[in-house]
Design an enzyme around this catalytic site. Structure first.
Site, PDB file in Angstrom:
ATOM      1  N   ASP A   1      -5.562  -0.676  -4.096  1.00 46.90           N
ATOM      2  CA  ASP A   1      -4.170  -0.224  -4.041  1.00 46.90           C
ATOM      3  C   ASP A   1      -3.156  -1.293  -4.432  1.00 46.90           C
ATOM      4  OD1 ASP A   1      -4.411  -1.751  -1.732  1.00 46.90           O
ATOM      5  OD2 ASP A   1      -3.846  -0.156  -0.354  1.00 46.90           O
ATOM      6  N   HIS A   2      -3.548  -2.559  -4.462  1.00 51.82           N
ATOM      7  CA  HIS A   2      -2.707  -3.666  -4.953  1.00 51.82           C
ATOM      8  C   HIS A   2      -3.497  -4.947  -4.812  1.00 51.82           C
ATOM      9  CE1 HIS A   2      -1.993  -4.763  -0.753  1.00 51.82           C
ATOM     10  NE2 HIS A   2      -1.683  -3.495  -0.533  1.00 51.82           N
TER      11      HIS A   2
ATOM     12  N   CYS B   1       0.780  -1.239   0.000  1.00 51.56           N
ATOM     13  CA  CYS B   1       0.000   0.000   0.000  1.00 51.56           C
ATOM     14  C   CYS B   1       0.810   1.288   0.000  1.00 51.56           C
ATOM     15  CB  CYS B   1      -0.975   0.003   1.175  1.00 51.56           C
ATOM     16  SG  CYS B   1      -0.203  -0.129   2.799  1.00 51.56           S
TER      17      CYS B   1
END
Length: 632
Positions: free
Chosen positions: A254-255, A80
């Site tokens: 975010d991922h 993040c």
């Protein structure tokens, strides 16, 4: 009118705010879109609109039906904070010094987070409420009109367009790891929205197929359904306020999923994300935002900020690496997307990746390190514990066992078309030699272009920033400096056959190059001869902590702990906090050789400037004492 004003900006250098003043009608009533970001943490594209057969995500699916879905959206890192620093600045984290997890970089004065441009242009900007930008200044209070759990676009002045960010943290890896958090977050689900772990057919092959792992995979799906409820609430709020057709909505993560070999990694499992955008008809440009459309352009998370600016009518600042993907006057589509991994929590592992629409190439600059280094946070997860358990008993399936290897290949190449889980490494296959060369060339060109500072030891970054003014200014952007550093780092993982070339670099004026020389000798220390030993004897007295630590490591690994250990023990109390961490990591990796340092490691469990030093020292102490490592 707006296009004429943008041309005026290019000719005269007017500010963003002046651009908008010229774009407004005489009454000041020019309509500009509101922009809403709905961001999530730690999820991959496990949604119905992405074709997942088990997903229960009606709200996001409906958003995609009314808007557009991006099929090739990726983040710049698999974790993040580095990602969020790149999103807020529009620049790659390894170019501005925010690449290490939980670092605190010093930004140059000219680098403005993109919401500041929006505020200058009259937008009301709110963040609710995650930041994780990894720099002290400008502060969140400066970047946003409001950044808190109470921040809301409803608080804007009458008539002001808004840019509002809301973050859902229920999908974070702790939501899978913690039974209490999982139950609290998923309490909104109906019985019909629950999953049967035994019936899930999407479990990746790099996980052992056991009830423990399936429970984690099930929790991931149910947490995403809880997220979907949250998305629906925000959409309904817009509709109730009569602003749904005045607001562009962007939903993203975010991922990738918060599980091993995904979060923190640069494979698709860690960097490929959902990105869904709904654009009301009056704000659409051409075919953009056509209901139910799919955009297969390669997108990087650095593009998010420039895209918002472009939708608001603002030009992308020249220093940004990202580019607009929506709105007027778009640049040429990307051919590649890039990603970087550096320090993850308390362990270093420098990895770089480049991906086109079919292939992913990965360069492991620290190939002698294992895939799964011990890190407190992921070790708490049930899936990681299950992998460790089955690794000890030799019962891991072949694909899962690949990632428990003690060393990594220096290069990895995957064909995502035939191998979507990135299991079969093609880097040494002669049939893919040309593709590998093309991808490596693209990766190297990117590193040079952005000024990739990831090869510089973190202790050296901290030492240099005190004299350079900002972390960004630590690295000279001259091509030869980057080339020499890269050459040394590559040689360091090549093997003892690279010693002659490494020796030629030993007198470099660049401390980072000298660091990699000692690191390379230390990686293959049992093969070190008299010449290499002489180099280490000199390097251990270097003025730069990172060089001394690397040389001490090499001496310990080559049978001279009586010379190396005192240096490492001394650096455990260094004034440089990252030198302390680097020394602790070396002592932990030395295993029984580090026993004389046990008292110093025990002393290092207290009064440290960061928790990562304590974590590594704790692991080393418990290993030496034969006790169970304490996981926070």
């Amino acid at each position: 009118m707006l296009e004429k004003s943008m041309n005026l900006v290019r000719r005269t250098g007017l500010s963003a705010a002046a651009l908008f003043l010229t774009a407004l009608s005489p009454s000041g009533a020019a309509e500009r879109p509101n922009i809403l970001w709905l961001s999530a943490e730690d999820i991959s594209p496990n949604f119905g609109c992405y074709g997942d057969p088990h997903a229960i995500t009606p709200q996001v699916d409906a958003l995609a039906d009314e808007g557009m879905r991006f099929s090739h959206a990726f983040t710049s890192a698999g974790v993040c904070a580095p990602c969020r620093s790149s999103i807020i600045t529009g620049m790659y984290q390894n170019a501005i010094g925010t690449h290490h997890m939980r670092c605190n970089a010093t930004m140059p004065d000219w680098l403005k987070p993109f919401p500041l441009y929006l505020r200058e242009a009259g937008y009301y900007c709110t963040n609710n409420s995650k930041t994780d930008y990894q720099f002290r200044k400008p502060s969140a209070a400066t970047i946003w009109n409001e950044s808190s759990s109470k921040a809301d676009w409803k608080n804007r002045p009458d008539g002001s367009p808004f840019f509002a960010v809301y973050n859902f943290n229920g999908c974070h890896e702790t939501g899978i790891e913690s039974k209490e958090k999982y139950e609290n977050v998923s309490a909104v689900l109906k019985d019909s929205e629950r999953q049967d772990a035994d019936k899930l057919t999407t479990l990746p092959p790099y996980y052992p197929d056991t009830p423990v792992v399936r429970e984690d995979w099930k929790r991931n799906y149910e947490l995403i359904t809880a997220l979907d409820h949250w998305v629906g609430e925000h959409i309904q709020k817009l509709k109730d306020s009569g602003l749904y057709e005045d607001t562009i909505i962007m939903f993203w993560s975010d991922h990738g999923v918060g599980l091993p070999r995904a979060k923190r990694w640069l494979y698709d499992s860690g960097t490929r994300i959902p990105l869904v955008v709904r654009i009301p008809e009056k704000f659409r440009v051409g075919e953009q935002g056509t209901p139910g459309s799919v955009n297969d352009a390669l997108i990087n998370s650095t593009d998010f900020g420039p895209t918002v600016m472009n939708l608001a009518g603002l030009p992308t600042p020249a220093h940004m690496h990202g580019q607009a993907i929506l709105g007027e006057g778009l640049p040429a589509a990307r051919e590649y997307v890039y990603g970087a991994r550096d320090r993850m929590d308390e362990r270093y592992d420098i990895i770089r990746a480049v991906r086109d629409k079919r292939y992913r190439y990965i360069r492991n600059f620290e190939a002698t390190k294992p895939y799964y280094q011990y890190m407190n946070t992921p070790e708490k997860g049930a899936t990681m514990r299950e992998i460790r358990r089955l690794q000890k008993t030799g019962q891991l399936p072949e694909a899962a066992a690949l990632f428990t290897a003690a060393h990594k290949p220096a290069e990895e190449l995957y064909d995502l078309q035939t191998d979507p889980h990135e299991i079969h490494n093609l880097a040494e296959d002669p049939k893919f030699r040309a593709i590998k060369a093309r991808m490596l060339e693209a990766l190297t060109a990117w590193q040079r272009k952005i000024g990739d500072m990831g090869l510089i030891p973190e202790s050296e970054l901290e030492r240099l920033v005190k004299t350079r003014g900002s972390t960004y200014e630590v690295l000279s952007r001259e091509a030869e400096v980057l080339e020499e550093m890269t050459r040394a780092a590559v040689l360091a993982s090549t093997g003892p056959e690279a010693f002659p070339e490494l020796i030629q670099l030993v007198d470099s004026s660049n401390p980072t190059v000298r660091y990699w020389v000692s690191t390379g000798i230390g990686n293959f220390a049992t093969e070190a001869g008299k010449a290499e030993q002489q180099i280490l004897g000199k390097a251990v007295e270097d003025e730069v902590p990172a060089v001394k630590i690397a040389a001490a490591r090499a001496l310990c690994r080559s049978g001279k702990p009586e010379t190396g250990l005192p240096v490492l023990i001394d650096e455990l109390s260094s004034d440089n906090q990252w030198a302390r961490l680097e020394a602790a990591i070396v002592l932990d990796e030395l295993d029984e050789t580090a026993r004389p340092a046990l008292p110093a490691l025990q002393a290092a469990l207290k009064n440290q400037p960061n928790k990562y030093i304590v974590r590594v020292a704790n692991k080393a102490v418990n290993d030496l004492l034969g006790t169970q490592a304490v996981v926070e």
